[in-house]
Design a protein around this motif. Structure first.
Motif, mmCIF file in Angstrom:
data_model
loop_
_atom_site.group_PDB
_atom_site.id
_atom_site.type_symbol
_atom_site.label_atom_id
_atom_site.label_comp_id
_atom_site.label_asym_id
_atom_site.label_seq_id
_atom_site.Cartn_x
_atom_site.Cartn_y
_atom_site.Cartn_z
ATOM 1 N N ASP A 1 24.455 21.078 -96.510
ATOM 2 C CA ASP A 1 24.355 22.412 -95.916
ATOM 3 C C ASP A 1 22.903 22.907 -95.919
ATOM 4 N N LEU A 2 22.231 22.776 -97.068
ATOM 5 C CA LEU A 2 20.853 23.249 -97.167
ATOM 6 C C LEU A 2 19.921 22.422 -96.286
ATOM 7 N N ALA A 3 20.190 21.112 -96.177
ATOM 8 C CA ALA A 3 19.362 20.250 -95.335
ATOM 9 C C ALA A 3 19.493 20.650 -93.864
ATOM 10 N N LEU A 4 20.730 20.945 -93.428
ATOM 11 C CA LEU A 4 20.944 21.356 -92.039
ATOM 12 C C LEU A 4 20.317 22.723 -91.769
ATOM 13 N N ILE A 5 20.438 23.629 -92.729
ATOM 14 C CA ILE A 5 19.812 24.940 -92.568
ATOM 15 C C ILE A 5 18.295 24.788 -92.474
ATOM 16 N N GLY A 6 17.727 23.933 -93.338
ATOM 17 C CA GLY A 6 16.282 23.695 -93.306
ATOM 18 C C GLY A 6 15.837 23.067 -91.997
ATOM 19 N N SER A 7 16.635 22.133 -91.466
ATOM 20 C CA SER A 7 16.291 21.500 -90.186
ATOM 21 C C SER A 7 16.296 22.526 -89.064
ATOM 22 N N GLY A 8 17.343 23.355 -89.043
ATOM 23 C CA GLY A 8 17.418 24.379 -88.002
ATOM 24 C C GLY A 8 16.285 25.387 -88.097
ATOM 25 N N ALA A 9 15.966 25.793 -89.323
ATOM 26 C CA ALA A 9 14.883 26.761 -89.508
ATOM 27 C C ALA A 9 13.545 26.176 -89.075
ATOM 28 N N THR A 10 13.327 24.898 -89.400
ATOM 29 C CA THR A 10 12.068 24.247 -89.025
ATOM 30 C C THR A 10 11.928 24.147 -87.518
ATOM 31 N N LEU A 11 13.010 23.738 -86.835
ATOM 32 C CA LEU A 11 12.965 23.644 -85.377
ATOM 33 C C LEU A 11 12.772 25.024 -84.751
ATOM 34 N N ALA A 12 13.375 26.042 -85.355
ATOM 35 C CA ALA A 12 13.208 27.398 -84.826
ATOM 36 C C ALA A 12 11.760 27.852 -84.941
ATOM 37 N N VAL A 13 11.130 27.551 -86.071
ATOM 38 C CA VAL A 13 9.733 27.956 -86.259
ATOM 39 C C VAL A 13 8.820 27.221 -85.280
ATOM 40 N N LEU A 14 9.039 25.909 -85.135
ATOM 41 C CA LEU A 14 8.132 25.103 -84.308
ATOM 42 C C LEU A 14 8.360 25.304 -82.810
ATOM 43 N N ALA A 15 9.608 25.426 -82.403
ATOM 44 C CA ALA A 15 9.914 25.486 -80.968
ATOM 45 C C ALA A 15 10.185 26.902 -80.479
ATOM 46 N N VAL A 16 11.156 27.578 -81.088
ATOM 47 C CA VAL A 16 11.562 28.891 -80.594
ATOM 48 C C VAL A 16 10.476 29.934 -80.852
ATOM 49 N N LEU A 17 9.941 29.965 -82.070
ATOM 50 C CA LEU A 17 8.928 30.967 -82.387
ATOM 51 C C LEU A 17 7.626 30.722 -81.649
ATOM 52 N N ARG A 18 7.405 29.491 -81.154
ATOM 53 C CA ARG A 18 6.228 29.234 -80.319
ATOM 54 C C ARG A 18 6.273 30.111 -79.065
ATOM 55 N N LEU A 19 7.467 30.262 -78.485
ATOM 56 C CA LEU A 19 7.616 31.102 -77.299
ATOM 57 C C LEU A 19 7.368 32.567 -77.641
ATOM 58 N N LEU A 20 7.874 33.001 -78.810
ATOM 59 C CA LEU A 20 7.653 34.384 -79.235
ATOM 60 C C LEU A 20 6.181 34.623 -79.541
ATOM 61 N N ASP A 21 5.542 33.654 -80.169
ATOM 62 C CA ASP A 21 4.130 33.785 -80.527
ATOM 63 C C ASP A 21 3.265 33.951 -79.278
ATOM 64 N N ALA A 22 3.653 33.274 -78.185
ATOM 65 C CA ALA A 22 2.874 33.365 -76.950
ATOM 66 C C ALA A 22 2.936 34.768 -76.345
ATOM 67 N N ALA B 1 0.734 19.144 -90.372
ATOM 68 C CA ALA B 1 0.807 18.780 -91.784
ATOM 69 C C ALA B 1 1.961 19.503 -92.471
ATOM 70 N N ALA B 2 2.122 20.784 -92.149
ATOM 71 C CA ALA B 2 3.227 21.546 -92.735
ATOM 72 C C ALA B 2 4.576 21.006 -92.267
ATOM 73 N N SER B 3 4.651 20.561 -91.005
ATOM 74 C CA SER B 3 5.915 20.009 -90.501
ATOM 75 C C SER B 3 6.258 18.704 -91.211
ATOM 76 N N LEU B 4 5.247 17.894 -91.546
ATOM 77 C CA LEU B 4 5.503 16.675 -92.315
ATOM 78 C C LEU B 4 6.002 17.021 -93.720
ATOM 79 N N TRP B 5 5.420 18.032 -94.300
ATOM 80 C CA TRP B 5 5.807 18.438 -95.658
ATOM 81 C C TRP B 5 7.261 18.905 -95.688
ATOM 82 N N VAL B 6 7.636 19.768 -94.742
ATOM 83 C CA VAL B 6 9.007 20.266 -94.737
ATOM 84 C C VAL B 6 9.980 19.169 -94.333
ATOM 85 N N THR B 7 9.555 18.228 -93.481
ATOM 86 C CA THR B 7 10.418 17.103 -93.120
ATOM 87 C C THR B 7 10.721 16.242 -94.334
ATOM 88 N N SER B 8 9.718 16.052 -95.189
ATOM 89 C CA SER B 8 9.936 15.309 -96.428
ATOM 90 C C SER B 8 10.934 16.043 -97.320
#
Length: 229
Positions: free
Chosen positions: A121-142, A102-109
């Protein structure tokens, strides 16, 4: 002739929404690739339309003054997306699932809105940050030490259900703790269910718990469902 000043934000929104959606689809979540693309593109299209209100085909009344306020569209989008987000959140027992999707849908909007208003610029930064949280930080969280949560349901035959104290001792022997214990009794009183939210340090030895439960007398059935979010 295509107006590329309008086309590129839509293409960028499709790309950003698709990348976020791929991560959700890969991990088996209900709102995935196409859903995230549609959310991002819809937000972008509506904001582009709001930014181009001067080109709207409507009749001007004599002496009328039109005030363009695209922020109203943004407010409506980020409020309305809540209805879609609510559709991917569901409760099962004591657990709530789908909050991250649900949060990923919200930030995607929100990213789609940024593309629509031309804040690349802000849209690209937001996209990168979102992908980092969902994909990269998943590995760190594990790798971080944290507490695992499971939904455990025990179905006992008539008069065989143990006390809550016995259940807590059973779980404590495996390093687990029952945070909540609910009781569900069938209308004919033949089945007594214990619905429990169980916590323990990761990794939880689910196989050992299942082996213990399988050998319990009077247990008609059970389910052990680890949570992933």
């Amino acid at each position: 002739m295509i107006d590329w000043d309008l086309a590129w934000p839509v293409l960028a929104a499709m790309t950003a929404g698709g990348l976020i959606g791929v991560e959700r689809t890969y991990h088996g979540h209900p709102a995935g690739f196409r859903t995230h693309i549609l959310v991002c593109v819809t937000s972008c299209l509506l904001m582009l339309a709001a930014m181009q209100q001067a080109n709207w085909d409507f009749a001007w009344l004599p002496g009328q003054r039109v005030v363009i306020d695209p922020t109203r569209m943004a407010h409506g989008l980020l409020t309305g997306i809540g209805f879609l987000c609510a559709g991917v959140i569901f409760r099962e027992g004591f657990s709530v699932h789908g909050l991250t999707t649900a949060a990923s849908l919200w930030v995607t909007s929100a990213i789609g809105v940024l593309f629509g208003v031309g804040m690349l610029d802000l849209a690209l930064i937001g996209s990168g940050a979102t992908l980092a949280v969902l994909a990269v930080l998943r590995l760190l969280d594990a790798k971080l030490p944290h507490v695992g949560v499971m939904d455990v349901v025990l179905r006992w035959k008539q008069q065989a259900a143990p006390s809550e104290g016995v259940l807590r001792d059973l779980l404590r022997a495996r390093g687990l703790k029952a945070v909540r214990i609910g009781h569900v009794i069938s209308a004919d009183s033949l089945i007594h269910e214990h619905v429990m939210k169980v916590k323990g340090p990761m990794p939880i030895d689910v196989d050992a718990l299942v082996a213990d439960l399988r050998g319990r007398d009077g247990l008609a059935g059970f389910s052990v469902l680890p949570r992933d979010e």
